[in-house]
Design an enzyme around this catalytic site. Structure first.
Site, mmCIF file in Angstrom:
data_model
loop_
_atom_site.group_PDB
_atom_site.id
_atom_site.type_symbol
_atom_site.label_atom_id
_atom_site.label_comp_id
_atom_site.label_asym_id
_atom_site.label_seq_id
_atom_site.Cartn_x
_atom_site.Cartn_y
_atom_site.Cartn_z
ATOM 1 N N SER A 27 5.762 -5.322 -1.237
ATOM 2 C CA SER A 27 5.719 -3.916 -1.634
ATOM 3 C C SER A 27 6.108 -3.009 -0.469
ATOM 4 C CB SER A 27 4.328 -3.578 -2.187
ATOM 5 O OG SER A 27 4.316 -2.336 -2.829
ATOM 6 N N ALA A 28 5.161 -2.245 0.078
ATOM 7 C CA ALA A 28 5.484 -1.367 1.200
ATOM 8 C C ALA A 28 6.005 -2.156 2.397
ATOM 9 C CB ALA A 28 4.246 -0.563 1.614
ATOM 10 N N GLU A 66 9.099 -7.240 -10.657
ATOM 11 C CA GLU A 66 7.879 -7.989 -10.408
ATOM 12 C C GLU A 66 8.158 -9.480 -10.596
ATOM 13 O OE1 GLU A 66 4.893 -6.815 -9.380
ATOM 14 O OE2 GLU A 66 5.857 -4.875 -9.212
ATOM 15 N N HIS A 83 9.016 -3.392 -7.183
ATOM 16 C CA HIS A 83 8.399 -3.119 -8.485
ATOM 17 C C HIS A 83 9.391 -2.468 -9.457
ATOM 18 C CE1 HIS A 83 4.739 -3.860 -6.205
ATOM 19 N NE2 HIS A 83 4.999 -2.814 -5.443
ATOM 20 N N GLY A 125 0.858 -1.180 0.000
ATOM 21 C CA GLY A 125 0.000 0.000 0.000
ATOM 22 C C GLY A 125 0.886 1.218 0.000
#
Length: 215
Positions: free
Chosen positions: A99-100, A171, A136, A66
């Site tokens: 991700s985060a 990715e 990413h 997020g």
């Protein structure tokens, strides 16, 4: 933390941290369904009365993606930065971040791709590894007419001010760290940026344990 990993570390229940998104309940439902399909029970930290105690009792922890700034601020707000770091580094608590959740596992969130929609008291993160990660990560497409900085150019700008190595995770790739061993896993690859050196293209299976000794 797939089924195999859960068995490997004796984990049957995972503590989920949904702080990177606004809708904690919706995010938790989505994560819970995914983990149930892998044979693992999931509890969310926001459902617990005491977040610190929840970390202390956790069998494993998963921090989802997020907005990295919102995630880090909420980790600070709930006083769980030190408890998570202590449990992972000193007690061997299995940790997974996407991700985060990957960003906050590193030295700082200075190589996130996100907008600063809120302001954490510090960019300093959990420090589970002594380098930074750019999730990413993408290389520029040949012939692209995009006029902004590429991801590589932004990381080079970071190194104009700081010396911490940066791992650009593409990715479909992930970094598996266990003890003093760090190996690139997945299907794609990564690019390693070290200040003053040309970027290194890393293939799946590459051992980058030397980065764990970075200062």
């Amino acid at each position: 933390m797939p089924r195999l990993c859960g068995r490997r570390y004796g984990v049957s229940k995972v503590l989920f941290v949904p702080y990177a998104l606004f809708d904690y309940d919706g995010y938790t439902r989505k994560a819970r369904n995914a983990f149930q399909n892998m044979g693992l029970e999931l509890e969310s930290i926001h459902e617990k009365e005491d977040p610190v105690e929840a970390v202390k009792e956790a069998q494993g922890i998963f921090i989802g993606g997020g907005n990295t700034f919102r995630l880090l601020k909420t980790l600070y707000d709930n006083n769980v930065i030190e408890p998570i770091t202590e449990r992972v580094l000193q007690s061997g608590l299995p940790y997974m971040g996407s991700s985060a959740g990957t960003n906050v596992a590193t030295v700082s969130i200075c190589t996130t791709n996100d907008m600063p929609i809120v302001f954490p008291p510090s960019f300093k993160a959990l420090g589970l590894v002594p380098f930074n990660i750019n999730p990413h990560y993408i290389d520029p497409e040949p012939g692209s007419i995009h006029m902004g900085e590429t991801r590589e150019e932004r990381i080079k700008q970071y190194h104009e001010e700081r010396t911490t190595p940066v791992l650009g995770l593409k990715e479909g790739s992930m970094l598996e760290v266990e003890g003093d061993k760090a190996v690139l896993r997945g299907k794609t690859g990564a690019k390693l940026f070290i200040r003053g050196q040309e970027p290194q293209v890393l293939e799946i299976g590459t051992d980058i344990s030397h980065l764990l000794k970075s200062e």
